[in-house]
Write a protein that holds these residues in place. Structure first.
Motif, PDB file in Angstrom:
ATOM      1  N   SER A 113       0.877  -1.170   0.000  1.00 14.03           N
ATOM      2  CA  SER A 113       0.000   0.000   0.000  1.00 14.03           C
ATOM      3  C   SER A 113       0.914   1.220   0.000  1.00 14.03           C
ATOM      4  O   SER A 113       1.372   1.686   1.043  1.00 14.03           O
ATOM      5  CB  SER A 113      -0.912   0.011   1.227  1.00 14.03           C
ATOM      6  N   THR A 116      -1.034   5.597  -2.751  1.00 13.78           N
ATOM      7  CA  THR A 116      -2.478   5.601  -3.006  1.00 13.78           C
ATOM      8  C   THR A 116      -2.908   7.015  -3.371  1.00 13.78           C
ATOM      9  O   THR A 116      -2.468   7.987  -2.766  1.00 13.78           O
ATOM     10  CB  THR A 116      -3.244   5.115  -1.770  1.00 13.78           C
ATOM     11  N   VAL A 124     -13.384   9.337  -4.953  1.00 16.85           N
ATOM     12  CA  VAL A 124     -12.611   8.651  -3.926  1.00 16.85           C
ATOM     13  C   VAL A 124     -11.441   9.541  -3.506  1.00 16.85           C
ATOM     14  O   VAL A 124     -10.636   9.949  -4.346  1.00 16.85           O
ATOM     15  CB  VAL A 124     -12.079   7.294  -4.439  1.00 16.85           C
ATOM     16  N   TYR A 128      -9.530   7.535   1.534  1.00 15.59           N
ATOM     17  CA  TYR A 128     -10.459   6.421   1.325  1.00 15.59           C
ATOM     18  C   TYR A 128      -9.833   5.361   0.419  1.00 15.59           C
ATOM     19  O   TYR A 128     -10.061   4.157   0.608  1.00 15.59           O
ATOM     20  CB  TYR A 128     -11.769   6.921   0.724  1.00 15.59           C
ATOM     21  N   ALA A 129      -9.030   5.798  -0.539  1.00 21.59           N
ATOM     22  CA  ALA A 129      -8.326   4.841  -1.408  1.00 21.59           C
ATOM     23  C   ALA A 129      -7.383   3.972  -0.588  1.00 21.59           C
ATOM     24  O   ALA A 129      -7.260   2.763  -0.828  1.00 21.59           O
ATOM     25  CB  ALA A 129      -7.559   5.593  -2.492  1.00 21.59           C
ATOM     26  N   LYS A 132      -9.449   1.403   1.375  1.00 25.09           N
ATOM     27  CA  LYS A 132      -9.862   0.289   0.515  1.00 25.09           C
ATOM     28  C   LYS A 132      -8.707  -0.685   0.299  1.00 25.09           C
ATOM     29  O   LYS A 132      -8.905  -1.904   0.266  1.00 25.09           O
ATOM     30  CB  LYS A 132     -10.360   0.829  -0.833  1.00 25.09           C
ATOM     31  N   ARG A 133      -7.508  -0.133   0.172  1.00 25.12           N
ATOM     32  CA  ARG A 133      -6.336  -0.989  -0.023  1.00 25.12           C
ATOM     33  C   ARG A 133      -6.066  -1.829   1.232  1.00 25.12           C
ATOM     34  O   ARG A 133      -5.747  -3.021   1.139  1.00 25.12           O
ATOM     35  CB  ARG A 133      -5.130  -0.113  -0.350  1.00 25.12           C
ATOM     36  N   LYS A 135      -8.266  -2.719   3.408  1.00 22.14           N
ATOM     37  CA  LYS A 135      -9.345  -3.712   3.484  1.00 22.14           C
ATOM     38  C   LYS A 135      -9.023  -4.906   2.591  1.00 22.14           C
ATOM     39  O   LYS A 135      -9.310  -6.062   2.944  1.00 22.14           O
ATOM     40  CB  LYS A 135     -10.665  -3.067   3.043  1.00 22.14           C
ATOM     41  N   GLN A 136      -8.415  -4.663   1.431  1.00 24.05           N
ATOM     42  CA  GLN A 136      -7.994  -5.756   0.550  1.00 24.05           C
ATOM     43  C   GLN A 136      -6.982  -6.655   1.256  1.00 24.05           C
ATOM     44  O   GLN A 136      -7.024  -7.880   1.112  1.00 24.05           O
ATOM     45  CB  GLN A 136      -7.390  -5.190  -0.734  1.00 24.05           C
TER      46      GLN A 136
END
Length: 242
Positions: A113, A116, A124, A128-129, A132-133, A135-136
């Protein structure tokens, strides 16, 4: 014909790997460990930095749940260090020599990560990007494969209180999963976690001020960050007046 094309592609890839090895005779072929979660490197450096400018470091991070917390001020080389480990892991797992004197590893899935960015079309933000990363990463951990992650300037897009709270929670999850990796941060308070968590290893890079100039040696130290240079950098740029 499809088999012919596959064979040509394979020969082309192997030829490129051979050319890379021939062009870098000082690089070393890595040793693959039968034990999970092994990474030991001696005199490791970034292969895309000129040999006359490279700064090599020894590095080891072995064991399930191990986390290297890289603290430090600006321009110390934290991001470059993460990229150094990442690119050598990629080279090693594709059969190429690595930019190190010695390199032993176990097979891992690499997750990063870094850099980003926001996206206007998808509404986005950069913060927030990054969420999301992350969360992946958490979803990927549920699949059970060993993962080596590198998270650069974690949660940099929010206020210091929320960043600290979020980082604490994320670290607490990562040190319990089938993974290990590195997190770089400006949040020096996180370095105190190593007192109660043996899986956490503090790391930093040092700098010194000589004749009003900031000198970076880019040598890794296994300790929390003990000095800062942001004020001196802003002073040199005229943002802070002497």
């Amino acid at each position: 014909m499809q088999n012919w094309f596959d064979a040509v592609h394979q020969i082309d890839a192997l030829s490129d790997l051979a050319s890379f090895a021939y062009a870098n005779p000082t690089f070393t072929f890595p040793k693959l460990s039968d034990t999970d979660h092994v990474l030991v490197a001696e005199q490791m450096a970034h292969p895309l930095i000129k040999s006359t400018q490279r700064v090599s470091n020894d590095f080891a991070l072995s064991g399930k749940g191990r986390l290297g917390l890289v603290t430090g001020s600006n321009m110390w080389g934290k991001s470059t260090f993460l990229r150094t480990i990442g690119i050598n892991l990629v080279l090693a797992q594709m059969g190429a020599p690595v930019c190190a004197r010695k390199f032993e590893l176990s097979l891992v899935q690499l997750f990063t990560s870094m850099r980003t960015q926001d996206n206007l079309e998808e509404n986005v933000s950069s913060f927030y990007a990054e969420l999301k990363r992350l969360k992946q990463l958490l979803d990927l951990l549920q699949q059970g494969e060993p993962i080596f992650y590198m998270l650069d300037e974690i949660l940099k897009g929010t206020n210091s209180e929320d960043r600290h709270k979020g980082a604490l929670s994320l670290i607490d999850q990562l040190i319990k999963e089938n993974c290990r990796g590195l997190i770089s941060t400006h949040d020096i308070q996180l370095s105190a976690l190593s007192k109660d968590q043996p899986n956490i290893q503090n790391m930093n890079f040092n700098s010194s001020i000589v004749d009003d100039e900031i000198i970076f040696d880019y040598k890794l130290s296994l300790a929390p960050c003990g000095s800062f240079n942001a004020s001196k950098l802003m002073e040199k740029m005229g943002i802070i007046k002497k």
